[in-house]
Design a protein around this motif. Structure first.
Motif, PDB file in Angstrom:
ATOM      1  N   GLY A 125       0.788  -1.227   0.000  1.00 20.92           N
ATOM      2  CA  GLY A 125       0.000   0.000   0.000  1.00 20.92           C
ATOM      3  C   GLY A 125       0.814   1.268   0.000  1.00 20.92           C
ATOM      4  O   GLY A 125       0.247   2.368   0.058  1.00 20.92           O
ATOM      5  N   LEU A 126       2.156   1.155  -0.078  1.00 25.29           N
ATOM      6  CA  LEU A 126       3.033   2.328  -0.056  1.00 25.29           C
ATOM      7  C   LEU A 126       3.781   2.452  -1.380  1.00 25.29           C
ATOM      8  O   LEU A 126       4.032   1.445  -2.052  1.00 25.29           O
ATOM      9  CB  LEU A 126       4.055   2.218   1.081  1.00 25.29           C
ATOM     10  N   VAL A 162       7.091   2.732  -3.674  1.00 22.83           N
ATOM     11  CA  VAL A 162       8.351   2.006  -3.507  1.00 22.83           C
ATOM     12  C   VAL A 162       9.373   2.824  -2.731  1.00 22.83           C
ATOM     13  O   VAL A 162      10.081   2.302  -1.862  1.00 22.83           O
ATOM     14  CB  VAL A 162       8.913   1.608  -4.891  1.00 22.83           C
ATOM     15  N   TRP A 163       9.459   4.136  -3.011  1.00 24.65           N
ATOM     16  CA  TRP A 163      10.487   4.955  -2.358  1.00 24.65           C
ATOM     17  C   TRP A 163      10.258   5.105  -0.861  1.00 24.65           C
ATOM     18  O   TRP A 163      11.178   5.429  -0.120  1.00 24.65           O
ATOM     19  CB  TRP A 163      10.553   6.337  -3.024  1.00 24.65           C
ATOM     20  N   LEU A 164       9.036   4.842  -0.406  1.00 24.23           N
ATOM     21  CA  LEU A 164       8.722   4.986   1.021  1.00 24.23           C
ATOM     22  C   LEU A 164       8.801   3.668   1.766  1.00 24.23           C
ATOM     23  O   LEU A 164       8.892   3.642   3.001  1.00 24.23           O
ATOM     24  CB  LEU A 164       7.328   5.597   1.169  1.00 24.23           C
ATOM     25  N   GLU A 165       8.778   2.549   1.034  1.00 24.09           N
ATOM     26  CA  GLU A 165       8.740   1.235   1.683  1.00 24.09           C
ATOM     27  C   GLU A 165       9.970   0.976   2.536  1.00 24.09           C
ATOM     28  O   GLU A 165       9.872   0.433   3.636  1.00 24.09           O
ATOM     29  CB  GLU A 165       8.609   0.140   0.624  1.00 24.09           C
ATOM     30  N   GLY A 166      11.162   1.342   2.039  1.00 29.36           N
ATOM     31  CA  GLY A 166      12.389   1.015   2.760  1.00 29.36           C
ATOM     32  C   GLY A 166      12.411   1.580   4.162  1.00 29.36           C
ATOM     33  O   GLY A 166      12.725   0.877   5.135  1.00 29.36           O
ATOM     34  N   ALA A 167      12.064   2.855   4.313  1.00 31.50           N
ATOM     35  CA  ALA A 167      12.075   3.485   5.638  1.00 31.50           C
ATOM     36  C   ALA A 167      11.037   2.852   6.550  1.00 31.50           C
ATOM     37  O   ALA A 167      11.289   2.636   7.749  1.00 31.50           O
ATOM     38  CB  ALA A 167      11.819   4.989   5.488  1.00 31.50           C
ATOM     39  N   VAL A 168       9.869   2.522   6.001  1.00 34.44           N
ATOM     40  CA  VAL A 168       8.813   1.923   6.815  1.00 34.44           C
ATOM     41  C   VAL A 168       9.207   0.519   7.264  1.00 34.44           C
ATOM     42  O   VAL A 168       9.034   0.148   8.433  1.00 34.44           O
ATOM     43  CB  VAL A 168       7.484   1.905   6.027  1.00 34.44           C
ATOM     44  N   VAL A 169       9.747  -0.276   6.353  1.00 34.51           N
ATOM     45  CA  VAL A 169      10.134  -1.651   6.692  1.00 34.51           C
ATOM     46  C   VAL A 169      11.211  -1.649   7.771  1.00 34.51           C
ATOM     47  O   VAL A 169      11.156  -2.454   8.723  1.00 34.51           O
ATOM     48  CB  VAL A 169      10.615  -2.400   5.432  1.00 34.51           C
ATOM     49  N   THR A 227      -3.307   2.141   4.188  1.00 33.28           N
ATOM     50  CA  THR A 227      -4.380   2.766   3.425  1.00 33.28           C
ATOM     51  C   THR A 227      -4.440   4.248   3.789  1.00 33.28           C
ATOM     52  O   THR A 227      -4.525   4.579   4.977  1.00 33.28           O
ATOM     53  CB  THR A 227      -5.739   2.116   3.740  1.00 33.28           C
ATOM     54  N   PRO A 228      -4.349   5.172   2.795  1.00 35.54           N
ATOM     55  CA  PRO A 228      -4.429   6.610   3.119  1.00 35.54           C
ATOM     56  C   PRO A 228      -5.754   6.946   3.796  1.00 35.54           C
ATOM     57  O   PRO A 228      -6.816   6.438   3.413  1.00 35.54           O
ATOM     58  CB  PRO A 228      -4.311   7.273   1.749  1.00 35.54           C
ATOM     59  N   LYS A 229      -5.677   7.818   4.798  1.00 36.03           N
ATOM     60  CA  LYS A 229      -6.900   8.202   5.510  1.00 36.03           C
ATOM     61  C   LYS A 229      -7.778   9.111   4.654  1.00 36.03           C
ATOM     62  O   LYS A 229      -8.999   9.153   4.840  1.00 36.03           O
ATOM     63  CB  LYS A 229      -6.530   8.921   6.807  1.00 36.03           C
ATOM     64  N   ILE A 230      -7.171   9.855   3.744  1.00 36.86           N
ATOM     65  CA  ILE A 230      -7.929  10.687   2.828  1.00 36.86           C
ATOM     66  C   ILE A 230      -7.434  10.414   1.409  1.00 36.86           C
ATOM     67  O   ILE A 230      -6.345   9.857   1.218  1.00 36.86           O
ATOM     68  CB  ILE A 230      -7.787  12.187   3.149  1.00 36.86           C
ATOM     69  N   ALA A 231      -8.218  10.800   0.433  1.00 37.78           N
ATOM     70  CA  ALA A 231      -7.785  10.718  -0.967  1.00 37.78           C
ATOM     71  C   ALA A 231      -7.186  12.070  -1.341  1.00 37.78           C
ATOM     72  O   ALA A 231      -7.938  13.025  -1.615  1.00 37.78           O
ATOM     73  CB  ALA A 231      -8.950  10.371  -1.871  1.00 37.78           C
ATOM     74  N   PRO A 232      -5.861  12.219  -1.296  1.00 37.18           N
ATOM     75  CA  PRO A 232      -5.255  13.534  -1.516  1.00 37.18           C
ATOM     76  C   PRO A 232      -5.392  13.998  -2.955  1.00 37.18           C
ATOM     77  O   PRO A 232      -5.510  13.194  -3.881  1.00 37.18           O
ATOM     78  CB  PRO A 232      -3.785  13.299  -1.152  1.00 37.18           C
ATOM     79  N   GLY A 233      -5.381  15.322  -3.142  1.00 42.79           N
ATOM     80  CA  GLY A 233      -5.409  15.884  -4.473  1.00 42.79           C
ATOM     81  C   GLY A 233      -4.050  15.747  -5.147  1.00 42.79           C
ATOM     82  O   GLY A 233      -3.059  15.347  -4.517  1.00 42.79           O
ATOM     83  N   PRO A 283      -0.686  10.714   1.337  1.00 44.67           N
ATOM     84  CA  PRO A 283      -1.386  11.724   2.141  1.00 44.67           C
ATOM     85  C   PRO A 283      -0.414  12.794   2.641  1.00 44.67           C
ATOM     86  O   PRO A 283       0.745  12.501   2.935  1.00 44.67           O
ATOM     87  CB  PRO A 283      -1.970  10.903   3.296  1.00 44.67           C
ATOM     88  N   PRO A 284      -0.862  14.056   2.729  1.00 45.89           N
ATOM     89  CA  PRO A 284       0.043  15.131   3.160  1.00 45.89           C
ATOM     90  C   PRO A 284       0.694  14.876   4.513  1.00 45.89           C
ATOM     91  O   PRO A 284       1.863  15.200   4.707  1.00 45.89           O
ATOM     92  CB  PRO A 284      -0.880  16.360   3.195  1.00 45.89           C
ATOM     93  N   GLU A 285      -0.027  14.279   5.452  1.00 45.20           N
ATOM     94  CA  GLU A 285       0.537  14.042   6.785  1.00 45.20           C
ATOM     95  C   GLU A 285       1.760  13.136   6.745  1.00 45.20           C
ATOM     96  O   GLU A 285       2.615  13.197   7.639  1.00 45.20           O
ATOM     97  CB  GLU A 285      -0.524  13.414   7.692  1.00 45.20           C
TER      98      GLU A 285
END
Length: 411
Positions: free
Chosen positions: A37-38, A40-47, A91-97, A135-137
């Protein structure tokens, strides 16, 4: 005895199989958290973060429950569901623009600005695609991962450039601004050098002086980026020189080579396939009877095998204004190595000669001339100090003091 050995072999085999099973079980238990759900560039830091938390949770606790609680606090902007495995679904809490990405170019001049515009073409679109659906947050904790991902793209497009990112977080969208600055290793000076058998030094010096301001947009650029655009710099310099009258009138061909560095250099060979020309003044030391003289050399190449050159040379003595002249022909046997012969007046002496002349400054050269009628030799081993000045170890078999020094000033 044979039975004992067989049983021992069976026991050893069982031990080996048990060891393999234990290793496989340990490896199975050490698998990390799977993430979905993320981008690819964000997965490494989260994992990395989730694995660090997972390894610290005691086996007696509700490990999935604890990981779910921690993930909800760490990764704002997403709903995180932990399932056995463990696996984390984001899952994003909002659907960002749609995100907005702006590129602020550095202060560049001329062709450097054109290169930067070309190299960053499509970069804002690529970065916007990276941020799409985020999401912006999430930028409160994912900004460093974003910087690493953008840095990888920029290093491919703009080597040597550093950048800063400013992230503006709105409730429903992200605005990102990228600004650029050169790295500490940048071009501080550009030194053009023009080599030619066709154009006199006085005109070459003028061309070099005109090239310096023409190449001024290179000052302050990253060395790596300039090296990437070496072909563009060479093409630009070649076109610039071809448009100058001194080059155009001689119908000279221009060859350029750019060498990037903190003190960059541009080497240009400007030569006509048909004409050669030189004007010089010389003075002697250590050889009696030799007085300063001046000379003019003109050659024509018909363009045949071995690149033959038909030439004429007139020399004026600055002591009694006597005139001597030579007419001859020579051929380029190998690169910069010439051999030929001719006749010299007023003595009407025939001669053969060998010349090695790479033309470039800070290079040695050699000239040998033999007059078979009198068995006399004349030779010089020289070194070009700069575009104007050469110094030679000179030998004249007809002089009383046969060896001396000659200095030449090429006009």
């Amino acid at each position: 005895m044979l039975t004992a050995r067989t049983r021992t072999g069976h026991i050893s085999g069982l031990v080996k199989c048990s060891s393999v099973l234990i290793v496989l079980l340990l490896c199975t238990q050490s698998f990390g958290v799977e993430v979905s759900g993320l981008p690819v560039w964000l997965e490494g830091a989260v994992v990395r973060s989730l694995n660090a938390v997972w390894e610290e949770i005691p086996g007696t606790a509700d490990r999935e429950g604890v990981l779910s609680l921690v993930a909800a606090r760490l990764f704002s902007g997403y709903d995180v569901r932990i399932t056995p495995g463990p696996a984390a679904t984001f899952t994003p809490k909002i659907a960002p623009g749609p995100p907005e990405v702006r590129i602020t170019p550095p202060a560049l001049l001329g062709f450097a600005y054109e290169w930067f515009t070309h190299d960053t073409e499509g970069l804002s679109r690529d970065v916007a695609l990276m941020l799409s659906g985020v999401p912006p947050e999430a930028m409160t904790w994912g900004d460093e991962a974003l910087r690493e991902a953008i840095g990888a793209k920029i290093s491919e497009r703009l080597p040597g450039w550093e950048f800063t990112q400013q992230i503006y977080i709105f409730p429903d969208r992200i605005t990102l601004t990228l600004a650029f600055r050169p790295s500490s290793r940048m071009i501080l000076a550009v030194r053009p050098e023009i080599y030619s058998r066709t154009i006199p030094v006085m005109f070459r010096s003028d061309l070099e002086a005109k090239l310096i301001p023409a190449l001024s947009p290179l000052i302050g650029l990253p060395v790596l980026w300039a090296q990437r655009h070496a072909r563009d710099i060479e093409d630009y310099s070649r076109s610039f020189l071809e448009e100058r009258n001194a080059v155009d009138n001689m119908r000279a061909d221009v060859r350029t080579k750019f060498l990037a560095g903190t003190e960059a250099s541009l080497e240009a060979g400007v030569d006509s396939h048909r004409l050669t020309f030189d004007v010089w003044v010389s003075a002697y030391a250590g050889i009696s009877g030799k007085y300063p003289d001046a000379g003019i050399y003109f050659g024509w190449r018909p363009g045949r095998v071995l690149n033959p050159e038909i030439y004429g040379e007139v020399k004026f003595s600055l002591e009694d204004f006597g005139v001597s002249s030579r007419v001859g022909v020579k051929s380029e046997l190998v690169n910069n190595f010439w051999a030929g012969g001719g006749i010299q007046w007023p003595e009407a002496e025939y001669f053969v000669n060998v010349v090695y002349d790479p033309v470039r400054v800070r290079r040695p050269y050699f000239v040998w001339r033999w007059y078979p009628g009198k068995g006399r030799n004349e030779a010089s081993l020289g070194y070009r100090i700069d575009e104007h000045i050469s110094i030679e170890l000179y030998y004249d078999g007809a002089a009383r003091d046969k060896v001396g020094v000659r200095g030449l000033w090429h006009l």
